[in-house]
Design an enzyme around this catalytic site. Structure first.
Site, mmCIF file in Angstrom:
data_model
loop_
_atom_site.group_PDB
_atom_site.id
_atom_site.type_symbol
_atom_site.label_atom_id
_atom_site.label_comp_id
_atom_site.label_asym_id
_atom_site.label_seq_id
_atom_site.Cartn_x
_atom_site.Cartn_y
_atom_site.Cartn_z
ATOM 1 N N LYS A 191 -10.507 -40.154 8.128
ATOM 2 C CA LYS A 191 -9.723 -41.192 8.615
ATOM 3 C C LYS A 191 -10.214 -41.322 10.089
ATOM 4 O O LYS A 191 -11.066 -40.830 10.692
ATOM 5 C CB LYS A 191 -8.204 -40.366 8.645
ATOM 6 C CG LYS A 191 -7.750 -40.109 6.985
ATOM 7 C CD LYS A 191 -7.574 -41.322 6.307
ATOM 8 C CE LYS A 191 -7.666 -41.188 4.810
ATOM 9 N NZ LYS A 191 -6.377 -40.766 4.026
HETATM 10 C C1 LIG Z 1 -5.809 -40.284 2.855
HETATM 11 C C2 LIG Z 1 -4.387 -40.741 2.372
HETATM 12 C C3 LIG Z 1 -3.438 -39.669 2.037
HETATM 13 C C4 LIG Z 1 -3.656 -38.609 2.235
HETATM 14 O O1 LIG Z 1 -4.038 -37.747 3.253
HETATM 15 P P1 LIG Z 1 -4.387 -36.115 3.335
HETATM 16 O O2 LIG Z 1 -4.228 -35.653 4.520
HETATM 17 O O3 LIG Z 1 -5.651 -36.055 2.596
HETATM 18 O O4 LIG Z 1 -3.264 -35.685 2.297
HETATM 19 C C5 LIG Z 1 -2.241 -40.438 1.812
HETATM 20 N N1 LIG Z 1 -1.951 -41.429 1.940
HETATM 21 C C6 LIG Z 1 -2.735 -42.508 2.138
HETATM 22 C C7 LIG Z 1 -2.542 -43.994 2.058
HETATM 23 C C8 LIG Z 1 -4.275 -41.969 2.407
HETATM 24 O O5 LIG Z 1 -5.232 -43.033 2.627
#
Ligand SMILES: *Cc1c(COP(=O)(O)O)cnc(C)c1O
Length: 388
Positions: A191
């Site tokens: 991210k």
């Molecule tokens: C990555 C992601 C998540 C989950 O994030 P985590 O921190 O891995 O639990 C949820 N929603 C979206 C749209 C994502 O891209």
């Protein structure tokens, strides 16, 4: 197979790559050497810095965004039999969080332009058991929060924003996360900023913040860090059973420095997105939409869609990129395309026509702050050879 008219890269170009600098590593070693590895002072610091950055009062750091979505639905009061509206075009963890509470995910089609949850279609899915709405700031493009909150208020729903892609995005002069809703961020390694694994949840008041903190640590009324150094014995209670969803200090140490660098990275991501737009303008591609001038895109993903007039299909483009040693991805396989959710919802491909169409034509190209113009030229060359 004919030889492609572009060179295969010797080094792999991935979809994303984290930027971990010396400051992150020093702080991480400081956490390790301090002997306090689990939830402690660095988590508290990151929570304060996030609150200041977002312009909100209460943020709680957690083990993941998924943990944040789950706790948000719980503190919002979602109960078995309730219905939660969410876009089909999202990561499956959103739907999982609803199902784990015994509630029903109601999948909504996509807006053709932004790819966001289509509120006109959502309106047709509102029923007597509808309790909540889970919009997703897809790719870092902020959802129209004026329309969203008006919909929320008109139907008496509460909102859990999935801002996994959108730390740093803004709408109408306020950060995504500062529009009066429970908002979950992800700091997963791919991210815009990372704590390796981790997330954060924005909540509206001090009591809810305390409840989220308790639920994230077994339901205990006092955390180990708050007991640390206290003279009193273990005078803590459990009023409701919790989970093991806390962030640890090793992660927070990294996050503190990632957050300081975030705005610079978003600016770099914007430049790269602009450069992609220029290089790809002549191809049969729909380029990513940009939000209005009063807002800010977090540029987490650079998602293009193959035009209906493209000479080859999306999967063939992915193969061409792979052959050139370039990683690309698809965001997302819609929730109702997974076997479990096809069964649960009864939806078939074609039932949500816009989401189904976008899912077949979208692909996300490499985008990360340390990416070079030469990397970008490599991606562009493959796409030109495949599509021109
Ligand atoms: C990555 C992601 C998540 C989950 O994030 P985590 O921190 O891995 O639990 C949820 N929603 C979206 C749209 C994502 O891209």
């Amino acid at each position: 197979m004919s030889t492609p008219p572009f060179a295969r890269r010797t080094s792999h170009l991935g979809l994303s790559r984290p930027s971990i600098g010396a400051a992150e590593i020093d702080e991480l070693l400081d956490a390790i050497r301090s002997g306090w590895l689990t939830t402690g002072p660095k988590v508290a610091t990151l929570e304060q810095r996030l609150a200041a950055y977002l312009g909100v009062e209460h943020v709680r750091c957690l083990a993941s965004c998924t943990a944040g979505l789950s706790l948000a639905l719980r503190v919002g009061g979602i109960e078995p039999g309730d219905e939660v509206l969410l876009p089909a075009m999202t990561f499956v963890s959103c739907a999982n969080a609803v199902v784990h509470l015994g509630a029903t995910p109601v999948l909504v089609d996509s807006d053709r332009e932004t790819g966001h949850m289509d509120l006109d279609h959502a309106l047709s899915r509102v029923g007597p058991r509808t309790r909540a709405l889970m919009p997703v700031h897809l790719a870092g493009h902020p959802v129209d929060m004026d329309r969203l909150n008006a919909f929320r208020d008109r139907h008496g729903l509460f909102v859990v924003e999935d801002a996994a892609h959108a730390i740093g995005a803004r709408w109408g002069g306020h950060a995504v996360g500062a529009h009066g809703n429970l908002t979950a961020f992800s700091f997963h390694a791919t991210k815009n900023m990372t704590t390796f694994e981790g997330g954060a949840l924005v909540v509206g008041d001090v009591d809810t913040a305390a409840r989220v903190q308790r639920l994230a640590l077994h339901g205990l009324s006092r955390s180990a860090w708050s007991r640390h150094g206290s003279a009193s014995p273990a005078l803590y209670e459990v009023d409701e059973p919790g989970f093991k969803y806390a962030m640890h200090d090793i992660s927070a140490a990294v996050g503190i420095h990632q957050l300081r660098r975030l705005d610079g990275w978003i600016e770099r991501r914007r430049q790269l997105a602009d450069a992609y737009d220029e290089r790809l303008a002549a191809l049969p591609l729909e380029l990513p939409p940009r939000p209005p001038a009063h807002s800010r895109h977090a540029h987490h993903l650079y998602m293009v869609r193959l035009g209906h007039d493209a000479p080859i299909d999306r999967d063939a483009v992915l193969v061409r990129l792979m052959q050139a040693n370039i990683g690309a991805s698809v965001h997302f396989k819609p929730v109702h395309w997974y076997r479990y959710y096809a069964g649960l919802t009864g939806l078939r491909p074609g039932d949500l026509p816009v989401a189904d169409d976008l899912a077949r034509r979208s692909l996300s190209l490499p985008l990360f702050p340390s990416m070079s113009e030469a990397d970008l030229d490599d991606v562009s060359a493959v796409l030109h050879a495949a599509l021109a």
